[in-house]
Motif scaffolding. Structure first.
Motif, PDB file in Angstrom:
ATOM      1  N   TYR A  21     110.070  71.453 -18.987  1.00  0.00           N
ATOM      2  CA  TYR A  21     108.884  72.630 -19.309  1.00  0.00           C
ATOM      3  C   TYR A  21     108.409  72.539 -19.606  1.00  0.00           C
ATOM      4  CZ  TYR A  21     108.310  77.533 -20.136  1.00  0.00           C
ATOM      5  OH  TYR A  21     107.806  78.320 -20.250  1.00  0.00           O
TER       6      TYR A  21
ATOM      7  N   VAL B 118      99.696  65.396 -23.874  1.00  0.00           N
ATOM      8  CA  VAL B 118      99.985  65.617 -22.245  1.00  0.00           C
ATOM      9  C   VAL B 118      98.213  66.641 -22.542  1.00  0.00           C
ATOM     10  CG1 VAL B 118     100.300  67.469 -20.674  1.00  0.00           C
ATOM     11  CG2 VAL B 118     102.220  65.581 -21.663  1.00  0.00           C
TER      12      VAL B 118
ATOM     13  N   GLU C 207     104.144  74.563 -21.024  1.00  0.00           N
ATOM     14  CA  GLU C 207     102.827  75.847 -20.630  1.00  0.00           C
ATOM     15  C   GLU C 207     102.151  75.082 -21.062  1.00  0.00           C
ATOM     16  OE1 GLU C 207     106.219  79.066 -22.186  1.00  0.00           O
ATOM     17  OE2 GLU C 207     104.753  78.630 -23.694  1.00  0.00           O
TER      18      GLU C 207
ATOM     19  N   VAL D 102      98.390  76.764 -20.234  1.00  0.00           N
ATOM     20  CA  VAL D 102      96.846  78.187 -20.981  1.00  0.00           C
ATOM     21  C   VAL D 102      95.722  77.181 -20.561  1.00  0.00           C
ATOM     22  CG1 VAL D 102      96.239  79.222 -22.067  1.00  0.00           C
ATOM     23  CG2 VAL D 102      98.251  79.229 -23.390  1.00  0.00           C
TER      24      VAL D 102
ATOM     25  N   SER E  94      95.426  63.318 -22.277  1.00  0.00           N
ATOM     26  CA  SER E  94      94.897  62.920 -20.982  1.00  0.00           C
ATOM     27  C   SER E  94      94.922  63.733 -19.845  1.00  0.00           C
ATOM     28  CB  SER E  94      96.762  62.927 -20.432  1.00  0.00           C
ATOM     29  OG  SER E  94      97.359  61.966 -21.578  1.00  0.00           O
ATOM     30  N   LEU E  95      94.933  64.773 -20.283  1.00  0.00           N
ATOM     31  CA  LEU E  95      94.923  66.267 -18.727  1.00  0.00           C
ATOM     32  C   LEU E  95      92.808  66.415 -19.177  1.00  0.00           C
ATOM     33  CD1 LEU E  95      97.062  69.075 -19.110  1.00  0.00           C
ATOM     34  CD2 LEU E  95      96.513  67.509 -17.108  1.00  0.00           C
TER      35      LEU E  95
ATOM     36  N   TYR F 210      90.229  67.387 -16.184  1.00  0.00           N
ATOM     37  CA  TYR F 210      90.730  69.103 -16.133  1.00  0.00           C
ATOM     38  C   TYR F 210      90.157  69.914 -17.351  1.00  0.00           C
ATOM     39  CZ  TYR F 210      93.306  67.431 -12.797  1.00  0.00           C
ATOM     40  OH  TYR F 210      93.822  66.762 -11.118  1.00  0.00           O
ATOM     41  N   ASN F 211      88.736  69.908 -17.130  1.00  0.00           N
ATOM     42  CA  ASN F 211      88.400  70.295 -18.150  1.00  0.00           C
ATOM     43  C   ASN F 211      88.817  72.123 -18.912  1.00  0.00           C
ATOM     44  OD1 ASN F 211      86.743  68.008 -19.692  1.00  0.00           O
ATOM     45  ND2 ASN F 211      85.785  68.502 -17.215  1.00  0.00           N
ATOM     46  N   THR F 212      89.220  72.203 -18.229  1.00  0.00           N
ATOM     47  CA  THR F 212      89.698  74.201 -18.238  1.00  0.00           C
ATOM     48  C   THR F 212      90.833  73.865 -18.810  1.00  0.00           C
ATOM     49  OG1 THR F 212      90.073  74.557 -16.373  1.00  0.00           O
ATOM     50  CG2 THR F 212      88.214  75.119 -16.206  1.00  0.00           C
ATOM     51  N   VAL F 213      91.568  73.366 -19.197  1.00  0.00           N
ATOM     52  CA  VAL F 213      92.517  72.986 -19.982  1.00  0.00           C
ATOM     53  C   VAL F 213      92.564  73.694 -21.712  1.00  0.00           C
ATOM     54  CG1 VAL F 213      95.136  71.306 -20.652  1.00  0.00           C
ATOM     55  CG2 VAL F 213      94.006  71.074 -18.542  1.00  0.00           C
ATOM     56  N   GLU F 214      93.220  74.418 -21.616  1.00  0.00           N
ATOM     57  CA  GLU F 214      92.998  75.032 -23.762  1.00  0.00           C
ATOM     58  C   GLU F 214      94.263  74.422 -24.714  1.00  0.00           C
ATOM     59  OE1 GLU F 214      90.861  77.743 -24.802  1.00  0.00           O
ATOM     60  OE2 GLU F 214      89.560  76.549 -23.124  1.00  0.00           O
ATOM     61  N   ASP F 215      95.951  74.229 -23.854  1.00  0.00           N
ATOM     62  CA  ASP F 215      96.364  74.209 -24.691  1.00  0.00           C
ATOM     63  C   ASP F 215      97.483  73.726 -23.793  1.00  0.00           C
ATOM     64  OD1 ASP F 215      97.502  73.977 -27.670  1.00  0.00           O
ATOM     65  OD2 ASP F 215      98.848  76.139 -26.453  1.00  0.00           O
ATOM     66  N   VAL F 216      98.620  72.993 -23.947  1.00  0.00           N
ATOM     67  CA  VAL F 216      99.338  72.406 -23.554  1.00  0.00           C
ATOM     68  C   VAL F 216     100.721  72.425 -24.524  1.00  0.00           C
ATOM     69  CG1 VAL F 216     100.118  70.983 -22.361  1.00  0.00           C
ATOM     70  CG2 VAL F 216      98.235  71.150 -21.810  1.00  0.00           C
ATOM     71  N   ARG F 217     102.100  73.584 -24.402  1.00  0.00           N
ATOM     72  CA  ARG F 217     103.457  72.870 -24.945  1.00  0.00           C
ATOM     73  C   ARG F 217     104.319  72.509 -24.193  1.00  0.00           C
ATOM     74  NH1 ARG F 217     102.847  74.159 -30.667  1.00  0.00           N
ATOM     75  NH2 ARG F 217     104.632  75.563 -30.697  1.00  0.00           N
ATOM     76  N   VAL F 218     105.180  71.805 -24.532  1.00  0.00           N
ATOM     77  CA  VAL F 218     106.414  70.714 -23.750  1.00  0.00           C
ATOM     78  C   VAL F 218     107.669  71.608 -24.551  1.00  0.00           C
ATOM     79  CG1 VAL F 218     107.066  68.528 -22.778  1.00  0.00           C
ATOM     80  CG2 VAL F 218     105.217  69.413 -22.946  1.00  0.00           C
TER      81      VAL F 218
END
Lengths: 81, 81
Positions: free
Chosen positions: B42, A22, B44, B46, A25-26, A31-39
């Motif tokens: 859900y 994810v 999260e 960052v 993909s972002l 969306y370059n300000t996204v640092e981390d995604v946890r699902v």
């Protein structure tokens, strides 16, 4: 009746390939300000109230809903009007 | 930095076969007080703070994270210490 809102998340340190996918993909969508995604998972369980409701929910999570080896769970209980 | 907690749920009226399967499994484990289960996602995320953070999150949800035809999303924004 109670509505139980359950959050199931991977424990810290457990790799999350879905979250990584994810995130990539972002970032490829600029969306370059996204640092981390946890699902994780989110469930709403409507059930009858009882004296040992919390114990019952803990058992449900440990037995079926979450994998206690790699996942944590938390929940809130709301009254259904 | 901000931690955005996103909930994605199926719209009311949309069939939820995964929720139904979980409900049946719970009932076969003798949790007979369970009346309904709905399963959602859900996440999260960052990300860096910005002036138009909420607009950006709305776009991310509409473009990639949720299917606006059958899903609703909501989110809360927290400061990361």
């Amino acid at each position: 009746m109670r509505k139980v809102k359950i959050h199931i998340t991977l424990k810290e340190g457990v790799l999350d390939p879905q979250g990584k996918a994810v995130q990539n993909s972002l970032q490829s969508l600029e969306y370059n300000t996204v640092e981390d995604v946890r699902v994780g998972k989110y469930m709403e369980v409507v059930m009858e109230d009882s004296d040992n409701l919390e114990k019952q929910i803990d058992q449900m999570c440990d037995q079926l809903l979450a994998n206690p080896v790699i996942e944590n769970y938390s929940y809130t209980i709301e009254e259904v009007v």
